[in-house]
Structures are given as structure tokens and as C-alpha cells.
Design a protein around this motif. Structure first.
Motif, PDB file in Angstrom:
ATOM      1  N   LYS A   3       0.872  -1.042   0.065  1.00  0.00           N
ATOM      2  CA  LYS A   3       0.031   0.111   0.081  1.00  0.00           C
ATOM      3  C   LYS A   3       0.910   1.284  -0.049  1.00  0.00           C
ATOM      4  O   LYS A   3       0.768   2.381  -0.629  1.00  0.00           O
ATOM      5  CB  LYS A   3      -0.911   0.053   1.359  1.00  0.00           C
ATOM      6  N   TYR A   4       2.023   1.340   0.773  1.00  0.00           N
ATOM      7  CA  TYR A   4       2.852   2.441   1.111  1.00  0.00           C
ATOM      8  C   TYR A   4       3.368   2.687  -0.526  1.00  0.00           C
ATOM      9  O   TYR A   4       3.645   3.800  -1.102  1.00  0.00           O
ATOM     10  CB  TYR A   4       3.886   2.292   2.007  1.00  0.00           C
ATOM     11  N   PHE A   5       3.892   1.495  -1.236  1.00  0.00           N
ATOM     12  CA  PHE A   5       4.659   1.484  -2.438  1.00  0.00           C
ATOM     13  C   PHE A   5       3.703   2.175  -3.324  1.00  0.00           C
ATOM     14  O   PHE A   5       4.264   2.785  -4.178  1.00  0.00           O
ATOM     15  CB  PHE A   5       5.182   0.328  -2.761  1.00  0.00           C
ATOM     16  N   GLU A   6       2.425   1.573  -3.319  1.00  0.00           N
ATOM     17  CA  GLU A   6       1.481   2.224  -4.497  1.00  0.00           C
ATOM     18  C   GLU A   6       1.261   3.655  -4.246  1.00  0.00           C
ATOM     19  O   GLU A   6       1.364   4.305  -5.270  1.00  0.00           O
ATOM     20  CB  GLU A   6       0.085   1.571  -4.152  1.00  0.00           C
ATOM     21  N   GLU A   7       1.252   3.939  -3.092  1.00  0.00           N
ATOM     22  CA  GLU A   7       0.859   5.686  -2.758  1.00  0.00           C
ATOM     23  C   GLU A   7       2.184   6.429  -2.903  1.00  0.00           C
ATOM     24  O   GLU A   7       2.080   7.751  -3.090  1.00  0.00           O
ATOM     25  CB  GLU A   7       0.564   5.587  -1.226  1.00  0.00           C
ATOM     26  N   HIS A   8       3.086   6.002  -2.714  1.00  0.00           N
ATOM     27  CA  HIS A   8       4.419   6.990  -2.884  1.00  0.00           C
ATOM     28  C   HIS A   8       5.407   6.243  -4.082  1.00  0.00           C
ATOM     29  O   HIS A   8       6.492   6.634  -3.994  1.00  0.00           O
ATOM     30  CB  HIS A   8       5.201   6.733  -1.340  1.00  0.00           C
ATOM     31  N   GLN A   9       5.000   5.709  -5.072  1.00  0.00           N
ATOM     32  CA  GLN A   9       5.892   5.171  -5.843  1.00  0.00           C
ATOM     33  C   GLN A   9       6.799   6.115  -6.596  1.00  0.00           C
ATOM     34  O   GLN A   9       7.851   5.786  -6.967  1.00  0.00           O
ATOM     35  CB  GLN A   9       4.988   4.206  -7.087  1.00  0.00           C
ATOM     36  N   LYS A  10       6.281   7.303  -6.830  1.00  0.00           N
ATOM     37  CA  LYS A  10       6.859   8.598  -7.581  1.00  0.00           C
ATOM     38  C   LYS A  10       8.152   8.885  -6.882  1.00  0.00           C
ATOM     39  O   LYS A  10       9.138   9.467  -7.360  1.00  0.00           O
ATOM     40  CB  LYS A  10       5.942   9.426  -7.946  1.00  0.00           C
ATOM     41  N   ASP A  11       8.189   8.667  -5.484  1.00  0.00           N
ATOM     42  CA  ASP A  11       9.206   9.064  -4.521  1.00  0.00           C
ATOM     43  C   ASP A  11      10.253   8.068  -4.751  1.00  0.00           C
ATOM     44  O   ASP A  11      11.473   8.532  -4.185  1.00  0.00           O
ATOM     45  CB  ASP A  11       8.580   8.887  -3.250  1.00  0.00           C
ATOM     46  N   PHE A  12      10.275   7.041  -5.282  1.00  0.00           N
ATOM     47  CA  PHE A  12      11.313   6.061  -5.284  1.00  0.00           C
ATOM     48  C   PHE A  12      11.890   5.771  -6.765  1.00  0.00           C
ATOM     49  O   PHE A  12      11.455   5.125  -7.382  1.00  0.00           O
ATOM     50  CB  PHE A  12      10.662   4.782  -5.006  1.00  0.00           C
ATOM     51  N   LYS A  13      12.984   6.918  -6.830  1.00  0.00           N
ATOM     52  CA  LYS A  13      13.662   6.931  -8.090  1.00  0.00           C
ATOM     53  C   LYS A  13      15.026   6.354  -7.826  1.00  0.00           C
ATOM     54  O   LYS A  13      15.567   6.538  -6.706  1.00  0.00           O
ATOM     55  CB  LYS A  13      13.701   8.379  -8.603  1.00  0.00           C
ATOM     56  N   LEU A  14      15.514   5.709  -8.656  1.00  0.00           N
ATOM     57  CA  LEU A  14      16.827   4.985  -8.591  1.00  0.00           C
ATOM     58  C   LEU A  14      17.844   6.165  -8.794  1.00  0.00           C
ATOM     59  O   LEU A  14      17.795   7.051  -9.680  1.00  0.00           O
ATOM     60  CB  LEU A  14      16.904   3.945  -9.594  1.00  0.00           C
ATOM     61  N   ASN A  15      18.908   6.375  -7.957  1.00  0.00           N
ATOM     62  CA  ASN A  15      20.304   7.013  -7.818  1.00  0.00           C
ATOM     63  C   ASN A  15      21.405   6.166  -8.446  1.00  0.00           C
ATOM     64  O   ASN A  15      22.477   6.922  -8.510  1.00  0.00           O
ATOM     65  CB  ASN A  15      20.374   7.729  -6.508  1.00  0.00           C
ATOM     66  N   GLU A  16      20.865   5.035  -8.976  1.00  0.00           N
ATOM     67  CA  GLU A  16      22.266   4.263  -9.395  1.00  0.00           C
ATOM     68  C   GLU A  16      21.354   3.033 -10.410  1.00  0.00           C
ATOM     69  O   GLU A  16      20.489   2.883 -10.187  1.00  0.00           O
ATOM     70  CB  GLU A  16      22.957   3.575  -8.493  1.00  0.00           C
ATOM     71  N   ASP A  17      22.144   2.695 -11.318  1.00  0.00           N
ATOM     72  CA  ASP A  17      21.688   1.593 -11.954  1.00  0.00           C
ATOM     73  C   ASP A  17      21.693   0.133 -11.282  1.00  0.00           C
ATOM     74  O   ASP A  17      22.477  -0.148 -10.314  1.00  0.00           O
ATOM     75  CB  ASP A  17      22.677   1.321 -13.253  1.00  0.00           C
ATOM     76  N   LEU A  18      20.502  -0.463 -11.556  1.00  0.00           N
ATOM     77  CA  LEU A  18      20.367  -1.925 -11.096  1.00  0.00           C
ATOM     78  C   LEU A  18      20.221  -2.751 -12.124  1.00  0.00           C
ATOM     79  O   LEU A  18      19.774  -2.586 -13.173  1.00  0.00           O
ATOM     80  CB  LEU A  18      19.004  -1.865 -10.184  1.00  0.00           C
ATOM     81  N   VAL A  19      20.696  -4.187 -11.683  1.00  0.00           N
ATOM     82  CA  VAL A  19      20.687  -5.379 -12.676  1.00  0.00           C
ATOM     83  C   VAL A  19      20.046  -6.362 -12.203  1.00  0.00           C
ATOM     84  O   VAL A  19      20.282  -6.726 -10.948  1.00  0.00           O
ATOM     85  CB  VAL A  19      21.852  -5.360 -13.321  1.00  0.00           C
TER      86      VAL A  19
END
Length: 283
Positions: free
Chosen positions: A124-140
Motif C-alpha cells: 500500500k505504501y509503495f503504491e501511494e509513494h511510488q513516484k518518490d522511489f527513483k533510482l540514484n544508480e543503475d540496477l541489474v
């Protein structure tokens, strides 16, 4: 211990005569003004097993620091204005209250707070705040096997590696003692630098060529033979995947729960004190 006793005797000699005129505790070993260290204080400094050299170093260092702190305090009391001393004493008293209060709240929180964060709350928290979770590095998401350059059966390992089935993973796992290193769980998101650490044939100068979605590579360098497959790649600025930020979200929710618990605790404490007339405001 003779050096230690000579050292202590020397410190005592340096103390002014007025210190000796004061009533000294029977077991005092070192004194600075009214403060003193007893024989037990000195003994408690020493570990269970120690050499004479160790004991001399430990005790002399502690006595030096102890004496310096108290001498500085005495000089401060003599040279700092009374108004400044009052301000410092108020700060000390305030800090004392804060330390006790924090220790008490932490203990109550540890005993009473439910620390289990349910998956539904995280989602629920992730759905409501998804736009706040931007990557600051590449992931694989990737898997790899590193083999010795002289490994005799690279072909069969490569075949199992490419298939990616559970049965193939089980067979690779049974053969893993013969690998130089490996990582086969390509459902986990990891930082891109992990690729550079594990697969020396891929580095920042050639990463654009190799680190791509759904790409398989067989690479070689002087260190080994690498079988590498990238499942997915996320770039800096992309939305972070839930699995990667889940620990962060759990901590955020837990901290929020702690704050709410402490607020309620403080409110209930005041309410109870008012009801019992322990806390009163005179008009």
C-alpha cells in the motif's frame, strides 16, 4: 607492576599539598582535588588476562585521561564566569533528563511495540509513494559463472547455464565446487557495481555493450571464463522496483509506528498524572 606503582607515586607527588590535607579515603590511589580513584577502580580497568606491560600501559593511560579531565574541570570552574557556568549546568541537567527519558522510551518501545510490518502495508505504501522511489544508480538482475581458463568441460556448463531451468540450476549447484565463483539468482536486483566486482571482463569502459536486457555473453580474460546473462536492467532515474525498496519501506513504516507509540505514551503519561494530581498547574 613496579613501574605502575612508581608512576602512581609520581602523580601523587605532583598533586598540591592542600590535596593531602583533605580527608582521604583509605583506599584512594590517585587524587585530584576531592575526586579520587580507588584500588578497586584501578583493578577493574584490567582485563582478565594481561601482562605486566599491558597493565602499566592501560592504567597509566586511564589515569592520565582521568586526571586531565578533572584538572580541566577545576580550571574551568575557576576561570569561566558564573553566568556561563549556570548556563552549562542547565544544559547538563537538560541533557540528563533527555538521556533518562530516551532510555525509558526505548525500553518501553522494545517491550511493547509490534515490529512486524505486514506485506499488505508495504504494498500500500509503495503504491501511494511510488513516484518518490527513483533510482540514484543503475540496477541489474543477472546470473553468472566464472570458470578457470583451464576448465575442461566449459561446453556442458554453458549448456546448463543457458537453459536456466530449475533442474539445470540444481545440477550447476552440485558442480559449483569446481567454479571459481558464481551467482545464479537473477530475480534479485543488485547494484551495477556488483557486476564489475564479479565479472572483471565487464567494466565501466565497455558496460554499454554488455549490460543490456535479455543478453547472454561468454567472455574471457586472464582471470577466467565468464558465462553471463542479464535478465533486466534499470537505469538511474527509473522507478525503483518494490523488491529493492521493501527494506526501506519497512523501516519507514516502523519508524512511523514508533513515533505514534511514543506520542501516545507521552499523552497517556500526562493524562494519568493529571488524574492522579501528580501534575498540577496552579492558577
Amino acid at each position: 607492576m613496579y613501574k605502575l606503582f612508581y608512576y602512581i607515586a609520581f602523580l601523587l607527588f605532583l598533586s598540591s599539598c592542600e590535596y593531602f590535607q583533605q580527608a582521604q579515603p583509605v583506599d584512594a590511589v590517585v587524587m585530584v582535588g576531592d575526586a579520587y580513584l580507588s584500588q578497586d577502580d584501578i583493578k577493574n580497568l584490567l582485563p582478565d588476562q594481561y601482562t605486566k606491560e599491558d597493565s602499566a600501559i592501560i592504567v597509566s593511560s586511564y589515569i592520565n585521561n582521568w586526571a586531565t579531565e578533572r584538572l580541566l574541570m577545576q580550571n574551568a570552574r575557576k576561570n569561566i564566569s558564573l553566568s556561563q557556568q549556570e548556563q552549562l549546568d542547565k544544559l547538563i541537567e537538560k541533557y540528563r533528563f533527555e538521556l533518562y527519558s530516551q532510555a525509558y522510551k526505548q525500553e518501553l518501545t522494545k517491550q511493547n511495540l509490534d515490529t512486524v510490518i505486514k506485506p499488505a502495508a508495504v504494498d500500500k505504501y509503495f503504491e501511494e509513494h511510488q513516484k518518490d522511489f527513483k533510482l540514484n544508480e543503475d540496477l541489474v538482475q543477472f546470473r553468472y559463472i566464472q570458470l578457470d581458463p583451464l576448465y575442461t568441460d566449459v561446453g556442458s556448463i554453458d549448456k546448463l547455464f543457458k537453459s536456466g531451468t530449475e533442474d539445470a540450476y540444481r545440477k550447476l549447484d552440485s558442480l559449483s565446487l569446481g567454479f571459481k565463483s558464481h551467482f545464479l539468482n537473477d530475480s534479485i536486483w543488485v547494484q551495477k557495481k556488483i557486476v564489475f566486482d564479479r565479472v572483471s571482463a565487464i567494466n565501466p569502459s565497455n558496460e554499454e555493450r554488455y549490460i543490456k536486457d535479455k543478453k547472454y555473453w561468454k567472455l574471457e580474460d586472464s582471470v577466467g571464463v565468464y558465462l553471463v546473462r542479464f535478465n533486466n536492467v534499470l537505469r538511474r532515474g527509473d522507478n525503483a522496483p518494490l523488491s529493492y525498496v521493501k527494506p526501506t519501506i519497512k523501516q519507514v513504516l516502523l519508524n512511523r509506528r514508533k513515533l505514534n507509540y511514543i506520542k501516545k505514551l507521552e499523552k497517556d503519561l500526562l493524562d494519568d498524572a493529571i488524574k492522579s494530581k501528580k501534575f498540577q498547574i496552579k492558577s
